[in-house]
Write an enzyme that holds these catalytic residues in place. Structure first.
Site, PDB file in Angstrom:
ATOM      1  N   ASN A   9       0.860  -1.186   0.000  1.00  0.00           N
ATOM      2  CA  ASN A   9       0.000   0.000   0.000  1.00  0.00           C
ATOM      3  C   ASN A   9       0.898   1.239   0.000  1.00  0.00           C
ATOM      4  OD1 ASN A   9      -1.448   2.255   1.005  1.00  0.00           O
ATOM      5  ND2 ASN A   9      -3.002   0.905   1.897  1.00  0.00           N
ATOM      6  N   ASP A  69      -0.761  -3.729  10.381  1.00  0.00           N
ATOM      7  CA  ASP A  69      -2.120  -4.187  10.079  1.00  0.00           C
ATOM      8  C   ASP A  69      -3.060  -3.202  10.729  1.00  0.00           C
ATOM      9  OD1 ASP A  69      -3.529  -6.320   8.615  1.00  0.00           O
ATOM     10  OD2 ASP A  69      -4.604  -6.515  10.503  1.00  0.00           O
TER      11      ASP A  69
HETATM   12  P1  IMP Z   1      -4.526  -3.977   5.781  1.00  0.00           P
HETATM   13  O1  IMP Z   1      -3.687  -3.765   4.582  1.00  0.00           O
HETATM   14  O2  IMP Z   1      -5.058  -5.352   5.942  1.00  0.00           O
HETATM   15  O3  IMP Z   1      -3.879  -3.450   7.031  1.00  0.00           O
HETATM   16  O4  IMP Z   1      -5.852  -3.123   5.489  1.00  0.00           O
HETATM   17  C1  IMP Z   1      -6.074  -1.938   6.067  1.00  0.00           C
HETATM   18  C2  IMP Z   1      -7.363  -1.340   5.504  1.00  0.00           C
HETATM   19  O5  IMP Z   1      -7.931  -0.549   6.554  1.00  0.00           O
HETATM   20  C3  IMP Z   1      -7.077  -0.396   4.361  1.00  0.00           C
HETATM   21  O6  IMP Z   1      -7.215  -1.008   3.119  1.00  0.00           O
HETATM   22  C4  IMP Z   1      -8.112   0.701   4.582  1.00  0.00           C
HETATM   23  O7  IMP Z   1      -9.334   0.293   4.031  1.00  0.00           O
HETATM   24  C5  IMP Z   1      -8.250   0.731   6.093  1.00  0.00           C
HETATM   25  N1  IMP Z   1      -7.288   1.697   6.676  1.00  0.00           N
HETATM   26  C6  IMP Z   1      -6.198   1.408   7.456  1.00  0.00           C
HETATM   27  N2  IMP Z   1      -5.537   2.530   7.780  1.00  0.00           N
HETATM   28  C7  IMP Z   1      -6.198   3.540   7.179  1.00  0.00           C
HETATM   29  C8  IMP Z   1      -5.968   4.944   7.131  1.00  0.00           C
HETATM   30  O8  IMP Z   1      -4.985   5.494   7.657  1.00  0.00           O
HETATM   31  N3  IMP Z   1      -6.870   5.653   6.427  1.00  0.00           N
HETATM   32  C9  IMP Z   1      -7.949   5.091   5.808  1.00  0.00           C
HETATM   33  N4  IMP Z   1      -8.193   3.791   5.792  1.00  0.00           N
HETATM   34  C10 IMP Z   1      -7.323   3.008   6.489  1.00  0.00           C
END
Ligand code: IMP
Length: 202
Positions: A9, A69
């Site tokens: 990301n 995460d």
């Molecule tokens: P991960 O990659 O499994 O940690 O997914 C995290 C998901 O949570 C992201 O794809 C977003 O949808 C949401 N998310 C996490 N951090 C943020 C942030 O700082 N702003 C907005 N959405 C977030």
């Protein structure tokens, strides 16, 4: 010290780089190290997924790894989407679609309280877990999407004491109060980066 961020990301990467550069820690991207393995996020906690990502990626690369995460927990939805934030609404949706789905689910709901949570986990070059730390950012969910910056649910999330969304407030303000910033600060005060330094080969 150099550490690989186990994320694809690009928004998370920029936030991690910006916050950690102020501490003299250089964050390498997946591209800098020729890619990171795809780790299945099958745990039911942020901590479980963050630790798994850090350990598997570090063991694969033979380098120290930091993983993140994170997700959005909405009080009226009993904490959903939580660990499923990236997959909320199914595979067909993008960030905008997920925000729209959340607005629909919260339509006519007075309780808009929510928080972002982030767990940072560190693993050493052998894939051994150094530890993990959680940070939160409290706020509420707006009834309209506003702002162009950031990613994910930023256009809907209004942090406590502010009137604008993360997407309107922009990078500098977000990075000064976000869940990611709070998790990194906790990791530093828990001594995780010092522990990692002492377990790294000189
Ligand atoms: P991960 O990659 O499994 O940690 O997914 C995290 C998901 O949570 C992201 O794809 C977003 O949808 C949401 N998310 C996490 N951090 C943020 C942030 O700082 N702003 C907005 N959405 C977030």
């Amino acid at each position: 010290m150099k550490i690989v961020a186990a994320t694809n990301n690009k928004h998370k990467l920029v936030e991690l780089k910006t916050i950690l550069s102020q501490l003299g820690i250089e964050v390498l991207s997946a591209a800098d190290v020729g890619g990171i393995p795809d780790v299945v996020e099958d745990k039911d906690t942020f901590e479980g997924n963050a630790c798994k990502k850090a350990m598997e990626s570090a063991a694969h690369l033979g380098m120290p790894v930091l993983s993140d995460d994170s997700g959005l927990c909405v009080e009226a939805l009993d904490g959903r989407p939580g660990v499923f934030s990236a997959r909320y609404g199914g595979p067909g949706l993008d960030d905008q679609g997920r925000c729209k789905k959340l607005m629909t689910e919260l339509k006519d709901c007075d309780n808009r309280r929510a928080y972002f949570a982030c767990v940072i986990a560190l693993a050493d070059h052998n894939g051994q877990l150094i530890g993990s730390s959680m940070g939160k950012c409290l706020g509420h969910i707006s009834d309209e999407m506003k702002g162009e910056e950031g990613f994910g649910y930023d256009p809907l999330f209004i942090p406590t004491d502010y009137k604008k969304s993360f997407a309107e407030l922009g990078e500098e303000i977000k990075n000064s109060l976000s869940h990611r910033k709070n998790a990194l600060e906790k990791a530093i005060s828990d001594g995780l980066f010092n522990k990692l330094k002492s377990s790294s080969p000189t």
